[in-house]
Design a protein around this motif. Structure first.
Motif, PDB file in Angstrom:
ATOM      1  N   UNK A  20       0.822  -1.207   0.000  1.00 46.15           N
ATOM      2  CA  UNK A  20       0.000   0.000   0.000  1.00 46.15           C
ATOM      3  C   UNK A  20       0.866   1.271   0.000  1.00 46.15           C
ATOM      4  N   UNK A  21       1.714   1.426  -1.016  1.00 49.25           N
ATOM      5  CA  UNK A  21       2.620   2.579  -1.013  1.00 49.25           C
ATOM      6  C   UNK A  21       1.898   3.908  -1.181  1.00 49.25           C
ATOM      7  N   UNK A  22       2.484   4.939  -0.568  1.00 53.74           N
ATOM      8  CA  UNK A  22       1.989   6.293  -0.770  1.00 53.74           C
ATOM      9  C   UNK A  22       2.631   6.895  -2.018  1.00 53.74           C
ATOM     10  N   UNK A  23       3.716   6.323  -2.458  1.00 53.42           N
ATOM     11  CA  UNK A  23       4.394   6.721  -3.695  1.00 53.42           C
ATOM     12  C   UNK A  23       5.003   5.461  -4.298  1.00 53.42           C
TER      13      UNK A  23
ATOM     14  N   UNK B 248      14.948  -5.538 -16.897  1.00 59.81           N
ATOM     15  CA  UNK B 248      15.630  -4.707 -15.906  1.00 59.81           C
ATOM     16  C   UNK B 248      14.685  -3.599 -15.450  1.00 59.81           C
ATOM     17  N   UNK B 249      14.427  -3.566 -14.147  1.00 58.78           N
ATOM     18  CA  UNK B 249      13.524  -2.564 -13.592  1.00 58.78           C
ATOM     19  C   UNK B 249      14.146  -1.874 -12.389  1.00 58.78           C
ATOM     20  N   UNK B 250      13.648  -0.683 -12.123  1.00 62.91           N
ATOM     21  CA  UNK B 250      13.949   0.039 -10.894  1.00 62.91           C
ATOM     22  C   UNK B 250      12.611   0.391 -10.268  1.00 62.91           C
ATOM     23  N   UNK B 251      12.538   0.281  -8.944  1.00 57.38           N
ATOM     24  CA  UNK B 251      11.320   0.666  -8.244  1.00 57.38           C
ATOM     25  C   UNK B 251      11.656   1.639  -7.124  1.00 57.38           C
ATOM     26  N   UNK B 252      10.778   2.587  -6.936  1.00 59.37           N
ATOM     27  CA  UNK B 252      10.824   3.491  -5.792  1.00 59.37           C
ATOM     28  C   UNK B 252       9.534   3.230  -5.036  1.00 59.37           C
ATOM     29  N   UNK B 253       9.669   2.730  -3.807  1.00 58.07           N
ATOM     30  CA  UNK B 253       8.507   2.354  -3.009  1.00 58.07           C
ATOM     31  C   UNK B 253       8.550   3.126  -1.696  1.00 58.07           C
ATOM     32  N   UNK B 254       7.499   3.883  -1.433  1.00 58.72           N
ATOM     33  CA  UNK B 254       7.369   4.620  -0.177  1.00 58.72           C
ATOM     34  C   UNK B 254       6.168   4.016   0.546  1.00 58.72           C
ATOM     35  N   UNK B 255       6.447   3.416   1.716  1.00 61.58           N
ATOM     36  CA  UNK B 255       5.379   2.703   2.414  1.00 61.58           C
ATOM     37  C   UNK B 255       5.562   2.787   3.927  1.00 61.58           C
ATOM     38  N   UNK B 256       4.433   2.898   4.628  1.00 61.13           N
ATOM     39  CA  UNK B 256       4.473   2.873   6.095  1.00 61.13           C
ATOM     40  C   UNK B 256       4.918   1.506   6.605  1.00 61.13           C
TER      41      UNK B 256
ATOM     42  N   UNK C 223      10.322   5.173   4.043  1.00 54.82           N
ATOM     43  CA  UNK C 223       9.088   5.426   4.779  1.00 54.82           C
ATOM     44  C   UNK C 223       8.511   6.753   4.268  1.00 54.82           C
ATOM     45  N   UNK C 224       7.232   7.011   4.522  1.00 58.74           N
ATOM     46  CA  UNK C 224       6.677   8.306   4.121  1.00 58.74           C
ATOM     47  C   UNK C 224       7.432   9.491   4.730  1.00 58.74           C
ATOM     48  N   UNK C 225       7.869   9.364   5.962  1.00 60.78           N
ATOM     49  CA  UNK C 225       8.614  10.446   6.604  1.00 60.78           C
ATOM     50  C   UNK C 225       9.956  10.679   5.909  1.00 60.78           C
ATOM     51  N   UNK C 226      10.646   9.598   5.559  1.00 64.92           N
ATOM     52  CA  UNK C 226      11.923   9.733   4.846  1.00 64.92           C
ATOM     53  C   UNK C 226      11.711  10.382   3.482  1.00 64.92           C
ATOM     54  N   UNK C 227      10.664   9.976   2.789  1.00 68.07           N
ATOM     55  CA  UNK C 227      10.379  10.519   1.464  1.00 68.07           C
ATOM     56  C   UNK C 227      10.032  12.003   1.551  1.00 68.07           C
ATOM     57  N   UNK C 228       9.261  12.361   2.580  1.00 71.13           N
ATOM     58  CA  UNK C 228       8.881  13.762   2.749  1.00 71.13           C
ATOM     59  C   UNK C 228      10.105  14.640   3.005  1.00 71.13           C
ATOM     60  N   UNK C 229      11.048  14.148   3.791  1.00 72.81           N
ATOM     61  CA  UNK C 229      12.233  14.948   4.105  1.00 72.81           C
ATOM     62  C   UNK C 229      13.289  14.885   3.005  1.00 72.81           C
TER      63      UNK C 229
END
Length: 108
Positions: free
Chosen positions: A16-19, A38-46, A81-87
């Motif tokens: 359930x990622x926020x991003x 070949x893929x890259x993923x950016x996952x932002x999740x609680x 984490x969402x906090x890490x992504x926000x900062x």
């Protein structure tokens, strides 16, 4: 493509990622046109809260087990984490592909 769609669907359901970014980088790695390898993923999740990077990567690998056993050859991961992504929403650049064995010289 279908593999990108499967990656996105599975990561959405499991974390359930926020991003979420799913980037097909296959063309940068010398594969044939249309190859999804070949893929890259950016996952932002609680779900990553309190977990070290290795555990975050393990969650993603477990979610994509079938793809990693089959057509998916390489996966670059940014897991925050969402906090890490926000900062810090910075995604570090990946090094260029050196081509692996296609640039090795074989002597007989």
């Amino acid at each position: 493509g279908p593999l990108a769609h499967a990656i996105r669907t599975k990561l959405d359901a499991a974390l359930q990622p926020t991003h979420l970014q799913v980037l097909d980088e296959s063309s940068r790695h010398g594969g044939p046109p249309g190859a999804e390898t070949h893929f890259a993923v950016v996952v932002v999740s609680r779900h990553f809260t309190g977990l070290p990077p290795l555990q975050r990567h393990r969650l993603i690998h477990a979610t994509l087990r079938a793809e990693l056993a089959g057509p998916l050859h390489a996966l670059a991961i940014v897991a925050k984490t969402p906090q890490q992504w926000e900062s810090d929403p910075h995604v570090p650049p990946r090094p260029p592909c050196l081509g692996g064995s296609k640039h090795e010289r074989h002597t007989n």
